[in-house]
Design an enzyme around this catalytic site. Structure first.
Site, short mmCIF file in Angstrom:
data_model
loop_
_atom_site.label_atom_id
_atom_site.label_comp_id
_atom_site.label_asym_id
_atom_site.label_seq_id
_atom_site.Cartn_x
_atom_site.Cartn_y
_atom_site.Cartn_z
N GLY A 79 0.88 -1.13 -0.08
CA GLY A 79 0.23 0.12 0.10
C GLY A 79 1.01 1.07 0.05
O GLY A 79 1.82 1.36 -0.50
N LEU A 80 0.45 2.38 0.60
CA LEU A 80 0.89 3.76 0.81
C LEU A 80 1.31 4.12 -0.67
O LEU A 80 2.58 4.68 -0.94
CB LEU A 80 2.55 3.48 1.53
CG LEU A 80 2.12 3.15 2.97
CD1 LEU A 80 3.67 2.94 3.67
CD2 LEU A 80 1.36 4.18 3.65
N CYS A 81 0.22 3.98 -1.46
CA CYS A 81 0.51 4.38 -2.95
C CYS A 81 -0.78 5.16 -3.40
O CYS A 81 -1.12 5.05 -4.36
CB CYS A 81 1.08 3.42 -3.79
SG CYS A 81 0.00 1.83 -3.64
N GLY A 82 -1.12 5.92 -2.47
CA GLY A 82 -2.62 6.88 -2.71
C GLY A 82 -3.76 5.82 -3.09
O GLY A 82 -3.95 4.93 -2.63
#
Length: 292
Positions: A89-92
């Site tokens: 994750g951590l990709c908008g």
């Protein structure tokens, strides 16, 4: 009201978070260049493959013996959705946008009375879909231990799709991925794999010329169509890899900026509260001295 110590701890915590997001942004920027080059390099091959298939398919039009991967089963009852997302994750909104497109497609098919089956490629897509669509997921593939996507990985996914098709498990297969446009723009895309999506506009104009193929068109298509599925899956995975890094770079840049703004606000709040506390202590000292 938080104490000065609480504010100092919070400022230190946000500064540590800003260092992490800045580092992740720089790593994503470094990975983006390689991923973008790989995605762009794969596009001409996939496009030429589509052109060749369109040309051969036009020659097979109206003739008996067309490969089933081209003509389909003749039914439209069971749909397989191949949802390709990232492992992390951590990709908008990268993963969310792909899952949203797949969910809308699945809901539309279910409303029409069709049978839906889902094959997920990527941990995040499986995690998002299994909450509401867990009963439709027939298999989940992930590449968490893979550093770089290779054609062999896409070939493995293509073999699973072909095995399911040969077993009569579905009639139509659609691939969902995110096409890379730029660092700030990624387009969720649905591409039909089976029956092969043929664009007749790609067929070149031969000016009425007649030509023969050796071997026959059906034999060529019989070899190219399974390969085309692997090529399209590979292209989708490469597009995803570039889109993921671009989305992560943008998301981490925004997070770094937000952390900086929060640090400034907390610092101003800390200084004001510290000044108020110093002023209060001075007033107490002066008042005590005047009382003597």
């Amino acid at each position: 009201m938080p104490s000065l110590k609480d504010l100092r701890n919070r400022i230190a915590s946000v500064k540590a978070t800003r260092k992490i997001t800045k580092a992740m942004q720089m790593v994503a920027a470094a990975k983006l260049r390689r991923a973008q080059e790989a995605a762009v390099a794969a596009r001409p091959y996939a496009e030429r493959m589509a052109t060749v298939l369109s040309n051969l398919a036009s020659a097979m039009e109206g003739k008996p013996g067309a490969p089933v991967l081209l003509s389909g089963t003749g039914k439209d009852d069971v749909h397989l959705l191949v949802v390709a997302t990232a492992e992390r994750g951590l990709c908008g909104g990268f993963n969310t946008s792909i899952v949203k497109l797949a969910r809308e497609h699945a809901d539309r098919l279910i409303a029409q009375g069709k049978t839906v089956k889902i094959l997920t490629v990527g941990k995040k897509g499986n995690d998002a879909l299994k909450r509401l669509y867990g009963k439709y997921i027939i298999e989940a593939v992930d590449f968490r231990g893979i550093k770089a996507v290779e054609f062999g990985h896409a070939g493995g996914v293509a073999q699973k799709i072909l095995a399911l098709f040969e077993a009569g498990q579905f009639d139509v297969c659609t691939l969902f991925f995110s096409e890379f446009k730029s660092v700030i723009s990624q387009k969720p895309t649905a591409l039909r794999l089976i029956p092969a999506s043929i664009d007749t506009s790609k067929v070149p104009d031969l000016g009425g010329a007649v030509y023969e193929a050796e071997p026959e068109e059906s034999e060529i298509l019989g070899d190219l169509l399974p390969r085309n599925i692997a090529v399209q899956v590979f292209r989708g995975m490469l597009e995803n890899a570039a889109s993921e890094q671009g989305a992560r770079m943008s998301a981490m840049d925004n997070a770094t900026r937000n952390a900086g703004d929060m640090i400034n606000k907390l610092t101003i709040r800390y200084n004001r509260q510290r000044q108020a506390q110093i002023t209060k202590e001075l007033i107490e000292i002066i008042s005590g001295a005047e009382a003597l």
